[in-house]
Design an enzyme around this catalytic site. Structure first.
Site, mmCIF file in Angstrom:
data_model
loop_
_atom_site.group_PDB
_atom_site.id
_atom_site.type_symbol
_atom_site.label_atom_id
_atom_site.label_comp_id
_atom_site.label_asym_id
_atom_site.label_seq_id
_atom_site.Cartn_x
_atom_site.Cartn_y
_atom_site.Cartn_z
ATOM 1 N N ARG A 1 -10.912 -0.204 14.031
ATOM 2 C CA ARG A 1 -10.727 0.624 12.837
ATOM 3 C C ARG A 1 -11.719 0.139 11.799
ATOM 4 N NH1 ARG A 1 -4.769 0.959 10.110
ATOM 5 N NH2 ARG A 1 -5.308 -1.125 9.379
ATOM 6 N N TYR B 1 15.732 31.717 5.716
ATOM 7 C CA TYR B 1 14.592 32.486 6.197
ATOM 8 C C TYR B 1 14.699 32.754 7.693
ATOM 9 C CZ TYR B 1 12.050 31.450 1.872
ATOM 10 O OH TYR B 1 11.653 31.370 0.576
ATOM 11 N N MET C 1 11.226 25.062 1.093
ATOM 12 C CA MET C 1 10.317 24.182 0.360
ATOM 13 C C MET C 1 11.086 23.202 -0.530
ATOM 14 S SD MET C 1 7.217 25.066 -2.259
ATOM 15 C CE MET C 1 6.312 26.133 -1.156
ATOM 16 N N LYS D 1 0.834 -1.202 0.000
ATOM 17 C CA LYS D 1 0.000 0.000 0.000
ATOM 18 C C LYS D 1 0.872 1.256 0.000
ATOM 19 C CE LYS D 1 -0.261 -0.478 4.988
ATOM 20 N NZ LYS D 1 -0.953 -1.172 6.065
HETATM 21 C C1 LIG Z 1 -0.302 -1.917 6.903
HETATM 22 C C2 LIG Z 1 -0.901 -3.148 7.369
HETATM 23 C C3 LIG Z 1 -0.116 -4.281 7.637
HETATM 24 C C4 LIG Z 1 1.393 -4.253 7.632
HETATM 25 O O1 LIG Z 1 1.854 -3.631 8.816
HETATM 26 P P1 LIG Z 1 3.402 -3.444 9.138
HETATM 27 O O2 LIG Z 1 3.451 -2.941 10.522
HETATM 28 O O3 LIG Z 1 3.929 -2.467 8.165
HETATM 29 O O4 LIG Z 1 4.021 -4.790 8.977
HETATM 30 C C5 LIG Z 1 -0.759 -5.459 7.941
HETATM 31 N N1 LIG Z 1 -2.105 -5.521 7.993
HETATM 32 C C6 LIG Z 1 -2.891 -4.446 7.783
HETATM 33 C C7 LIG Z 1 -4.368 -4.604 7.873
HETATM 34 C C8 LIG Z 1 -2.329 -3.225 7.481
HETATM 35 O O5 LIG Z 1 -3.089 -2.145 7.293
#
Ligand SMILES: *Cc1c(COP(=O)(O)O)cnc(C)c1O
Length: 814
Positions: A581, A709, A758, A483
């Site tokens: 969640r 800055y 930036m 992801k």
């Molecule tokens: C991101 C995620 C993982 C992986 O988690 P890590 O801590 O990066 O290994 C596993 N399961 C779900 C549902 C996630 O959202």
């Protein structure tokens, strides 16, 4: 190589179970995925902690491979092919290579040491190739597997071999010695690498010296620690800078970017200039010069050739090209062995249907040109290359050997024709000998972006993946979370590598991430964690697998799936066990069961949950309660729906801390990218991403003058300031400035002074030897992302995913 099976059986002491033992073998393979496997291939099914070649035999038989060296005959393959059964397939490969080596009499140079092996090998190849037909290890093939494969590349026309041997533990070198049997030895620099495999430096030196047990001469830097271990019976040819009793006495002097050596050998003293000044390069160059002296080269020849030494680039790099092309840059070498390796890599990384090869003349194959280009042509056909662009006088003469081939005499002619070649949506392997200067072609084809790049080490990703795999029970599957653009590291390239490593699932957050992977040709199943209702149609169309976490979502998905008359469409059920969640809670299960009982439209591929505290043993009791609830709820679903889905709950830190809850699969995320929150484990992971830039401008300011800055930095003495083109818009936090963070230039820390802007930041380089254009490391091995996160009060996830998409990603493999 032309040996028959009948020849090979006694060499590897195999038990022959097959029909046709007069068949001629022309290639050896250990990689089931190579397109170069054919009916004349002998496949060695190697096994290792994360790998078992026997699994792929059935598939290879379907692809036409007929001869296998195995530890056992897999049930599904019995009687479908010919088998050479041995006790240990790796030992068989090594025995075979040792036998093959014994068929050749010419001199062989064997190189070992901690550092410099590959560079010495490449330079010797350059220095000696005008006079010899050289076979050398491709890339850094120097391991227990790499050495035999390198040796098997020898043919009748070669008259000099250069092979490197690398070891990481005791008792490995003896095996490599038997295979290489060098006649000339070179001991390169002994550093501290691989110390962990040895009890002491002495043990490490003794082990390395085993490579030289039967050499005619050993070339080495005369030094007390090492010489104490050298068998006095071995003839040495030594050099030294502080001991005149060495065979060759050398003094060094830096002249700008060059080093001038005064070499005293026998009665003569003569100068040699080399185009480097760093200690390591100078030492490697001296080792090469020693070989030339040993071979009796005239001083003038040594002088001319040594002056032309060049930086060795051993890495295959993957880059974004113009018009959506992908480039594989291997523009530094061109020999038959490394072409084979590069073509395999092209197949792993290909991102488009169309595959183009830009190839220069090939040198030192040992074959005559007619034979050579016929073999190259065969190789290109088996790798299904769409078009070949040959560049060079010789390859041009053999144009008719390439289907869809065009040739140019040189890069200049290619450049003239460039606009008509219409590069677009293809993967292009650029493979050329140094003299051809294919870096010009790479620069024409490369997408132009600014100088800041995030370099991604694909070897490190493989290493980390294998590290976590080794923690799993043999049957546990692996989903890898890619992801957020592979945690900021790159989506497609990493997915492709994971597919190559045969991970079972990929996980993305949103449908569009999955769609882009599927559209680019990824075939591993992909789970979408947060599928929005509006994306259900697209999910179905692209064969993505949604995670379903609510009754509402389930009903909406079923409605569309039913309209489309789907059958057994794979879905994943998420249950909430405490993360709060996404997910079904206990009270929803009854409804869920009612809807899904007897439903034929969808099929529950897996049931998952996610842990809130797997990284923190302080919350051990809570974590265990999540696992217990998961066990209870998933079991209920399985019993009442009478299904056997994949179950999974662990993320990276879960794999480490709760191995008992592996169930059928785990979901690896941050660990793949080289980050752990366990200090011990962190040491075993390899760094994946290195964020690099260069110095745009340098100035010196006086005491009392300020930088940036708000004048937040005021110099208290004369200070040298470097401006670096990376800023908060690239993902470098503003709070990393004003003396909190640093960048690394030439191995030294340069404090960031003033506020991060930036697009730029400024660093204090008063005590650092550097110039405009020098490389700057923002993070990587030092500082680590973990360290940055700690200093900034955040987590490494946020830093990694925050690196802006305008920073170009460059992928490489050693
Ligand atoms: C991101 C995620 C993982 C992986 O988690 P890590 O801590 O990066 O290994 C596993 N399961 C779900 C549902 C996630 O959202």
């Amino acid at each position: 190589m032309t040996l028959t099976i009948r020849n090979i059986v006694p060499i590897i002491k195999a038990n022959w179970i097959g029909q046709n033992d007069v068949a001629v073998i022309d290639t050896i393979s250990i990689d089931s995925r190579s397109l170069q496997n054919s009916e004349n291939t002998l496949f060695f099914a190697l096994t290792g902690p994360n790998h078992d070649g026997h699994i792929y035999i059935e598939e290879l038989i379907r692809k036409g491979v007929q001869y296998f060296v195995v530890n056992y005959i897999p049930e599904n393959a019995a009687e479908k092919a010919n088998f050479l059964v041995v006790e240990n397939t790796l030992e068989a490969l090594q025995k075979f290579a040792a036998y093959y080596r014994s068929l050749f009499e010419f001199p062989i140079i064997g190189i070992t040491g901690s550092n410099g092996k590959t560079i010495i090998k490449e330079w010797l190849n350059f220095l000696l190739s005008p006079d010899f037909n050289i076979i050398r290890s491709p890339k850094s093939y120097n391991s227990q597997v790499g050495v035999p494969l390198s040796i098997l590349g020898i043919n009748e026309k070669h008259n000099l071999g250069i092979f490197e041997a690398g070891i990481s533990m005791t008792n490995e070198m003896e095996k490599l010695q038997k295979i290489i049997r060098p006649t000339i030895g070179i001991l390169s620099n002994i550093g501290s690498a691989h110390d962990e495999g040895f009890s002491s430096v002495g043990e490490k030196i003794k082990e390395k010296l085993k490579l030289f047990s039967s050499v005619n001469v050993l070339i080495l830097n005369k030094n007390k620690t090492i010489c104490a271990f050298v068998n006095p019976k071995i003839k040495t040819f030594s050099w030294c800078s502080d001991d005149k009793s060495a065979d060759v006495y050398i003094t060094k002097k830096n002249i700008g970017e060059l080093t001038e050596l005064q070499v005293t050998y026998r009665e003569d003293t003569f100068p040699i200039t080399i185009p480097f000044q760093d200690q390591a390069s100078v030492e490697n160059a001296i080792h090469c010069m020693m070989v030339m002296l040993y071979f009796g080269y005239k001083h003038e020849v040594i002088q001319t050739r040594m002056a032309q030494l060049y930086p060795v680039e051993m890495r295959l790099k993957v880059k974004n090209g113009i018009y959506n092309c992908t480039l594989i840059d291997d523009s530094y070498s061109s020999d038959f062995q490394s072409l084979k390796i590069a073509l395999d890599f092209l197949e792993h990384q290909k991102q488009h249907k169309k595959k183009t090869l830009i190839l220069s003349d090939i040198f030192q194959s040992g074959l005559n040109n007619e034979e050579l280009y016929s073999q190259v042509s065969q190789l290109i056909i088996s790798n299904k290359i769409t078009r070949v662009i040959g560049i060079g006088e010789t390859i041009s003469q053999y144009k008719n050997k390439f289907i869809n081939g065009i040739t140019f005499k040189n890069v200049a002619e290619f450049t003239k024709a460039f606009d008509n070649l219409n590069f677009e949506n293809e993967t292009i392997l650029i493979k050329g000998a140094r003299d051809f200067h294919f870096e010009e072609i790479v620069s024409m084809l490369e997408e132009k972006t600014h100088e800041t790049v995030l370099e991604i080490n694909l070897n490190a990703i493989s290493h980390n993946l294998n590290f976590f795999k080794s923690k799993l029970a043999p049957k546990t599957k692996m989903m890898v979370m890619v992801k957020a653009f592979g945690y900021g590291n790159g989506g497609f390239e990493i997915a492709k590598l994971l597919e190559h490593h045969k991970v079972n699932y990929l996980g993305v957050a949103f449908a569009d991430e999955g769609i882009s992977l599927k559209s680019a040709g990824i075939t591993v199943p992909i789970m979408v964690m947060n599928p929005e209702t509006t994306s259900f149609s697209a999910i179905i169309q692209h064969h993505l697998e949604p995670e379903i976490y609510s009754i509402k979502g389930l009903k909406a998905f079923l409605k569309i799936a039913e309209q489309k008359k789907l059958k057994h469409f794979p879905i994943h059920i998420k249950i909430d066990t405490g993360m709060h969640r996404l997910g079904f809670e206990e009270e929803n299960l009854e409804d869920l069961i009612q809807i899904l009982k007897g439903n034929e439209t969808v099929q529950i591929k897996s049931i998952l949950s996610h842990m809130a505290t797997s990284d923190d043993v302080k919350h051990d009791a809570f974590a265990k309660s999540q696992i217990a609830l998961y066990e209870q709820l998933s079991t209920r679903l399985m019993t009442e729906l009478n299904i056997k889905p994949i179950r999974h709950i662990l993320n990276t830190s879960g794999i480490t801390n709760y191995p008992e809850a592996q169930y059928d699969m785990v979901r690896l995320g941050i660990g793949l990218y080289g980050i752990s929150n366990d200090a011990e484990e962190q040491k075993q992971l390899e760094n994946v991403g290195t964020l690099k830039s260069v110095i745009s401008q340098i100035r010196t300011i006086d005491e009392g003058e300020s930088v940036g800055y708000g004048r937040r930095f005021v110099a208290d003495k004369t200070t040298r300031i470097a401006t670096i083109p990376i800023g908060y818009a690239d993902g470098i936090r503003r709070s990393w400035g004003n003396g909190v963070g640093y960048v690394v230039i030439n191995g030294k820390q340069a404090k960031i002074v003033g506020s991060v802007c930036m697009d730029m930041l400024m660093a204090d380089i008063t005590d650092i030897d550097c110039k405009e254009g020098s490389n700057v490391i923002i993070f990587g091995e030092n500082p680590t992302v973990n360290y940055m996160a700690q200093q900034l009060g955040t987590i490494p996830y946020e830093i990694m995913t925050g690196i802006s998409q305008r920073v170009k990603r460059v992928f490489f493999r050693e």
